[in-house]
Design an enzyme around this catalytic site. Structure first.
Site, PDB file in Angstrom:
ATOM      1  N   GLU A   1      13.128   3.359   1.146  1.00  0.00           N
ATOM      2  CA  GLU A   1      12.485   3.874   2.361  1.00  0.00           C
ATOM      3  C   GLU A   1      13.453   3.842   3.543  1.00  0.00           C
ATOM      4  OE1 GLU A   1       9.644   5.217   1.892  1.00  0.00           O
ATOM      5  OE2 GLU A   1       9.273   4.413  -0.098  1.00  0.00           O
TER       6      GLU A   1
ATOM      7  N   PHE B   1       0.859  -1.196   0.000  1.00  0.00           N
ATOM      8  CA  PHE B   1       0.000   0.000   0.000  1.00  0.00           C
ATOM      9  C   PHE B   1       0.888   1.238   0.000  1.00  0.00           C
ATOM     10  CE2 PHE B   1      -2.430   3.333   2.246  1.00  0.00           C
ATOM     11  CZ  PHE B   1      -3.534   3.405   1.412  1.00  0.00           C
ATOM     12  N   GLY B   2       0.714   2.070  -1.024  1.00  0.00           N
ATOM     13  CA  GLY B   2       1.460   3.326  -1.116  1.00  0.00           C
ATOM     14  C   GLY B   2       0.564   4.490  -0.750  1.00  0.00           C
ATOM     15  N   TYR B   3       1.090   5.411   0.018  1.00  0.00           N
ATOM     16  CA  TYR B   3       0.306   6.582   0.448  1.00  0.00           C
ATOM     17  C   TYR B   3       1.068   7.881   0.199  1.00  0.00           C
ATOM     18  CZ  TYR B   3       3.635   6.180   4.177  1.00  0.00           C
ATOM     19  OH  TYR B   3       4.829   6.102   4.859  1.00  0.00           O
ATOM     20  N   GLY B   4       2.351   7.764  -0.184  1.00  0.00           N
ATOM     21  CA  GLY B   4       3.192   8.941  -0.409  1.00  0.00           C
ATOM     22  C   GLY B   4       3.721   8.897  -1.833  1.00  0.00           C
ATOM     23  N   SER B   5       5.044   8.874  -1.971  1.00  0.00           N
ATOM     24  CA  SER B   5       5.603   8.882  -3.325  1.00  0.00           C
ATOM     25  C   SER B   5       5.219   7.623  -4.104  1.00  0.00           C
ATOM     26  CB  SER B   5       7.123   9.040  -3.284  1.00  0.00           C
ATOM     27  OG  SER B   5       7.712   7.932  -2.649  1.00  0.00           O
TER      28      SER B   5
HETATM   29  C1  SIN Z   1       4.824   5.391   0.457  1.00  0.00           C
HETATM   30  O1  SIN Z   1       4.699   6.157  -0.491  1.00  0.00           O
HETATM   31  O2  SIN Z   1       4.012   4.467   0.617  1.00  0.00           O
HETATM   32  C2  SIN Z   1       5.955   5.482   1.433  1.00  0.00           C
HETATM   33  C3  SIN Z   1       6.392   6.858   1.739  1.00  0.00           C
HETATM   34  C4  SIN Z   1       7.087   7.548   0.613  1.00  0.00           C
HETATM   35  O3  SIN Z   1       8.031   6.978   0.033  1.00  0.00           O
HETATM   36  O4  SIN Z   1       6.712   8.664   0.263  1.00  0.00           O
END
Ligand code: SIN
Length: 237
Positions: free
Chosen positions: A142, A48-52
Protein backbone atom coordinates in the site's frame (compact mmCIF):
# COMPACT_ATOMS: atom_id res chain seq x y z
CA UNK A 1 17.04 17.12 -4.66
CA UNK A 2 16.29 13.49 -3.87
CA UNK A 3 19.35 13.17 -1.63
CA UNK A 4 18.03 15.80 0.82
CA UNK A 5 14.52 14.26 0.72
CA UNK A 6 15.84 10.85 1.73
CA UNK A 7 17.82 12.32 4.64
CA UNK A 8 14.71 14.16 5.89
CA UNK A 9 12.63 11.00 5.71
CA UNK A 10 15.23 9.14 7.72
CA UNK A 11 15.39 11.70 10.54
CA UNK A 12 11.76 11.43 11.47
CA UNK A 13 11.85 8.41 13.63
CA UNK A 14 12.32 9.92 17.11
CA UNK A 15 8.66 9.48 17.86
CA UNK A 16 7.37 12.35 15.73
CA UNK A 17 5.32 11.67 12.59
CA UNK A 18 6.38 13.74 9.60
CA UNK A 19 5.03 13.13 6.10
CA UNK A 20 7.48 11.00 4.12
CA UNK A 21 9.13 12.49 1.05
CA UNK A 22 7.30 11.95 -2.23
CA UNK A 23 8.99 10.54 -5.32
CA UNK A 24 6.85 12.02 -8.10
CA UNK A 25 8.69 10.20 -10.90
CA UNK A 26 7.68 6.80 -9.54
CA UNK A 27 4.47 7.75 -7.74
CA UNK A 28 5.55 6.32 -4.37
CA UNK A 29 6.82 7.61 -1.06
CA UNK A 30 10.57 7.43 -0.51
CA UNK A 31 11.22 4.31 1.52
CA UNK A 32 8.40 2.49 -0.34
CA UNK A 33 6.04 2.19 2.60
CA UNK A 34 2.54 3.14 3.61
CA UNK A 35 2.58 5.69 6.42
CA UNK A 36 1.81 4.24 9.85
CA UNK A 37 -0.08 7.39 10.89
CA UNK A 38 -1.14 7.42 14.54
CA UNK A 39 -2.97 4.09 14.35
CA UNK A 40 -3.03 1.96 17.49
CA UNK A 41 -1.32 -1.41 17.59
CA UNK A 42 -4.43 -3.54 17.66
CA UNK A 43 -4.54 -6.83 19.49
CA UNK A 44 -6.00 -9.04 18.18
CA UNK A 45 -5.14 -7.65 14.75
CA UNK A 46 -8.06 -7.44 12.33
CA UNK A 47 -7.48 -5.92 8.90
CA UNK A 48 -10.40 -4.56 6.90
CA UNK A 49 -10.06 -4.80 3.12
CA UNK A 50 -12.29 -2.77 0.83
CA UNK A 51 -10.30 -2.78 -2.44
CA UNK A 52 -7.86 -5.34 -3.79
CA UNK A 53 -7.65 -6.95 -0.35
CA UNK A 54 -11.26 -8.10 -0.83
CA UNK A 55 -10.47 -10.28 -3.86
CA UNK A 56 -6.70 -10.67 -3.67
CA UNK A 57 -5.60 -11.07 -0.06
CA UNK A 58 -1.95 -11.83 0.58
CA UNK A 59 -0.73 -15.40 -0.06
CA UNK A 60 -1.41 -17.55 3.02
CA UNK A 61 -4.39 -15.52 4.23
CA UNK A 62 -6.78 -18.25 3.07
CA UNK A 63 -5.88 -20.02 6.32
CA UNK A 64 -6.95 -16.99 8.40
CA UNK A 65 -10.47 -16.24 9.61
CA UNK A 66 -12.23 -13.93 7.15
CA UNK A 67 -15.68 -12.37 7.44
CA UNK A 68 -17.69 -9.89 5.44
CA UNK A 69 -18.45 -6.73 7.33
CA UNK A 70 -19.23 -3.05 6.96
CA UNK A 71 -17.81 0.19 8.25
CA UNK A 72 -20.17 3.03 9.08
CA UNK A 73 -18.95 6.56 8.51
CA UNK A 74 -16.58 5.58 5.70
CA UNK A 75 -17.04 5.39 1.92
CA UNK A 76 -15.12 3.78 -0.96
CA UNK A 77 -14.02 5.79 -3.99
CA UNK A 78 -11.92 5.16 -7.09
CA UNK A 79 -10.01 8.35 -6.38
CA UNK A 80 -6.43 7.19 -5.89
CA UNK A 81 -4.03 7.29 -8.83
CA UNK A 82 -1.99 4.12 -9.21
CA UNK A 83 1.39 4.35 -10.89
CA UNK A 84 2.92 1.18 -9.46
CA UNK A 85 0.10 -1.42 -9.60
CA UNK A 86 -2.69 -0.66 -12.08
CA UNK A 87 -1.05 2.12 -14.06
CA UNK A 88 2.31 3.71 -14.74
CA UNK A 89 3.75 7.17 -14.04
CA UNK A 90 3.02 7.99 -17.71
CA UNK A 91 -0.57 6.69 -17.61
CA UNK A 92 -1.77 6.35 -14.01
CA UNK A 93 -4.69 4.02 -13.27
CA UNK A 94 -7.32 4.51 -10.56
CA UNK A 95 -7.75 2.34 -7.47
CA UNK A 96 -9.82 2.64 -4.31
CA UNK A 97 -9.49 4.59 -1.17
CA UNK A 98 -11.76 4.47 1.87
CA UNK A 99 -12.49 7.91 3.32
CA UNK A 100 -14.08 8.90 6.62
CA UNK A 101 -17.14 11.17 6.34
CA UNK A 102 -15.17 14.02 7.92
CA UNK A 103 -12.89 13.96 4.83
CA UNK A 104 -15.95 14.21 2.58
CA UNK A 105 -17.06 17.21 4.65
CA UNK A 106 -13.63 18.78 4.17
CA UNK A 107 -13.91 18.23 0.42
CA UNK A 108 -17.50 19.50 0.36
CA UNK A 109 -18.40 16.13 -1.17
CA UNK A 110 -21.20 14.94 1.15
CA UNK A 111 -23.83 16.47 -1.10
CA UNK A 112 -27.30 16.16 0.39
CA UNK A 113 -26.59 12.86 2.14
CA UNK A 114 -27.62 13.22 5.75
CA UNK A 115 -26.95 9.65 6.85
CA UNK A 116 -23.46 8.36 7.63
CA UNK A 117 -21.84 6.44 4.77
CA UNK A 118 -21.49 2.69 5.06
CA UNK A 119 -19.17 0.41 3.09
CA UNK A 120 -18.98 -3.36 2.73
CA UNK A 121 -15.68 -5.23 2.69
CA UNK A 122 -13.90 -8.20 4.21
CA UNK A 123 -12.21 -8.36 7.61
CA UNK A 124 -9.31 -10.74 8.21
CA UNK A 125 -8.14 -11.88 11.64
CA UNK A 126 -4.33 -12.04 11.62
CA UNK A 127 -2.84 -14.63 13.98
CA UNK A 128 -0.30 -13.12 16.41
CA UNK A 129 2.63 -15.05 14.96
CA UNK A 130 1.96 -13.57 11.48
CA UNK A 131 1.35 -9.96 12.46
CA UNK A 132 4.86 -8.56 11.85
CA UNK A 133 5.16 -10.19 8.43
CA UNK A 134 1.64 -9.18 7.43
CA UNK A 135 2.16 -5.54 8.42
CA UNK A 136 5.54 -5.35 6.67
CA UNK A 137 4.05 -6.81 3.47
CA UNK A 138 1.00 -4.55 3.53
CA UNK A 139 3.02 -1.42 4.27
CA UNK A 140 4.94 -2.25 1.09
CA UNK A 141 1.88 -3.20 -0.97
CA UNK A 142 0.00 0.00 0.00
CA UNK A 143 2.98 2.26 -0.58
CA UNK A 144 1.47 4.65 -3.16
CA UNK A 145 -0.03 7.08 -0.63
CA UNK A 146 -1.92 4.98 1.91
CA UNK A 147 -1.86 5.56 5.66
CA UNK A 148 -2.87 3.14 8.39
CA UNK A 149 -6.10 4.06 10.18
CA UNK A 150 -8.57 2.33 12.51
CA UNK A 151 -12.23 1.68 11.74
CA UNK A 152 -15.08 -0.06 13.57
CA UNK A 153 -16.34 -2.99 11.52
CA UNK A 154 -19.73 -4.69 11.98
CA UNK A 155 -19.17 -8.30 11.03
CA UNK A 156 -22.05 -9.96 9.18
CA UNK A 157 -24.00 -12.17 11.54
CA UNK A 158 -22.57 -10.53 14.68
CA UNK A 159 -25.13 -10.38 17.46
CA UNK A 160 -26.58 -7.00 18.49
CA UNK A 161 -24.53 -5.20 15.83
CA UNK A 162 -21.36 -5.75 17.88
CA UNK A 163 -18.30 -4.41 16.09
CA UNK A 164 -14.57 -5.09 16.08
CA UNK A 165 -11.79 -2.54 15.59
CA UNK A 166 -9.74 -3.11 12.46
CA UNK A 167 -6.75 -1.65 10.73
CA UNK A 168 -7.53 -0.13 7.35
CA UNK A 169 -5.19 1.30 4.71
CA UNK A 170 -6.74 4.59 3.65
CA UNK A 171 -5.33 6.87 0.96
CA UNK A 172 -5.90 10.20 2.67
CA UNK A 173 -7.09 13.36 0.95
CA UNK A 174 -3.72 15.05 1.36
CA UNK A 175 -1.64 12.37 -0.40
CA UNK A 176 -0.22 13.36 -3.78
CA UNK A 177 -2.01 10.57 -5.69
CA UNK A 178 -5.48 11.50 -4.44
CA UNK A 179 -7.92 12.94 -7.02
CA UNK A 180 -10.68 14.87 -5.19
CA UNK A 181 -12.94 15.30 -8.21
CA UNK A 182 -13.60 11.55 -8.24
CA UNK A 183 -15.21 11.61 -4.79
CA UNK A 184 -18.72 11.89 -6.19
CA UNK A 185 -21.55 9.89 -7.79
CA UNK A 186 -21.87 12.58 -10.42
CA UNK A 187 -22.31 10.86 -13.84
CA UNK A 188 -19.73 13.06 -15.62
CA UNK A 189 -17.06 12.23 -13.04
CA UNK A 190 -17.97 8.52 -13.20
CA UNK A 191 -17.58 8.68 -17.00
CA UNK A 192 -14.18 10.29 -16.64
CA UNK A 193 -13.03 7.72 -14.06
CA UNK A 194 -14.38 4.89 -16.26
CA UNK A 195 -12.38 6.16 -19.23
CA UNK A 196 -9.19 5.90 -17.15
CA UNK A 197 -10.03 2.48 -15.68
CA UNK A 198 -10.95 1.08 -19.11
CA UNK A 199 -7.66 2.00 -20.72
CA UNK A 200 -4.82 1.76 -18.21
CA UNK A 201 -2.69 -1.13 -17.01
CA UNK A 202 0.30 -1.50 -14.71
CA UNK A 203 2.66 -4.15 -13.34
CA UNK A 204 -0.23 -5.87 -11.46
CA UNK A 205 -2.41 -6.07 -14.59
CA UNK A 206 -5.20 -4.14 -16.31
CA UNK A 207 -6.98 -1.50 -14.27
CA UNK A 208 -10.43 -2.84 -15.28
CA UNK A 209 -9.63 -6.21 -13.67
CA UNK A 210 -9.31 -4.47 -10.25
CA UNK A 211 -12.80 -3.00 -10.65
CA UNK A 212 -14.45 -6.09 -12.15
CA UNK A 213 -13.17 -8.38 -9.40
CA UNK A 214 -14.23 -5.97 -6.68
CA UNK A 215 -17.70 -5.48 -8.18
CA UNK A 216 -18.04 -9.27 -8.45
CA UNK A 217 -17.13 -9.74 -4.80
CA UNK A 218 -19.42 -6.89 -3.61
CA UNK A 219 -22.36 -7.09 -6.01
CA UNK A 220 -24.70 -4.98 -3.86
CA UNK A 221 -22.79 -1.68 -4.03
CA UNK A 222 -24.56 0.81 -6.34
CA UNK A 223 -21.45 2.97 -6.84
CA UNK A 224 -19.34 -0.04 -7.95
CA UNK A 225 -22.17 -1.18 -10.21
CA UNK A 226 -22.46 2.21 -11.90
CA UNK A 227 -18.72 2.42 -12.52
CA UNK A 228 -18.47 -1.18 -13.73
CA UNK A 229 -21.33 -0.66 -16.22
CA UNK A 230 -19.54 2.35 -17.69
CA UNK A 231 -16.21 0.53 -18.01
CA UNK A 232 -17.87 -2.53 -19.60
CA UNK A 233 -19.68 -0.29 -22.11
CA UNK A 234 -16.33 1.11 -23.19
CA UNK A 235 -14.87 -2.38 -23.54
CA UNK A 236 -17.68 -3.26 -25.96
CA UNK A 237 -17.48 -0.05 -28.00
C1 SIN B 1 -7.64 -2.46 0.53
O1 SIN B 1 -7.96 -3.24 -0.35
O2 SIN B 1 -8.11 -2.58 1.67
C2 SIN B 1 -6.64 -1.36 0.32
C3 SIN B 1 -6.70 -0.73 -1.01
C4 SIN B 1 -6.21 -1.60 -2.12
O3 SIN B 1 -5.11 -2.17 -2.02
O4 SIN B 1 -6.92 -1.77 -3.12
Amino acid sequence: MPHVAVVLAAVVTEGVMVAPAWDSANGVFVGNKAATGDSELLSPLWIFGYGSLVWRPEPGWEAFRAARGSVDGWSRWFAQRSMDHRGTPQAPGLVCTLLPDCSLDTLGARGDRDKPSTTLGVAYLIPDDHRDDVLANLDFREKGGYTRAIADVRLEGAEDGASIRALVYSATIDNPNFVPRFVTDDPAALDEAAAIIATTRGPSGPNNEYLYKLADAIPDDPYLKALEARVRERALA
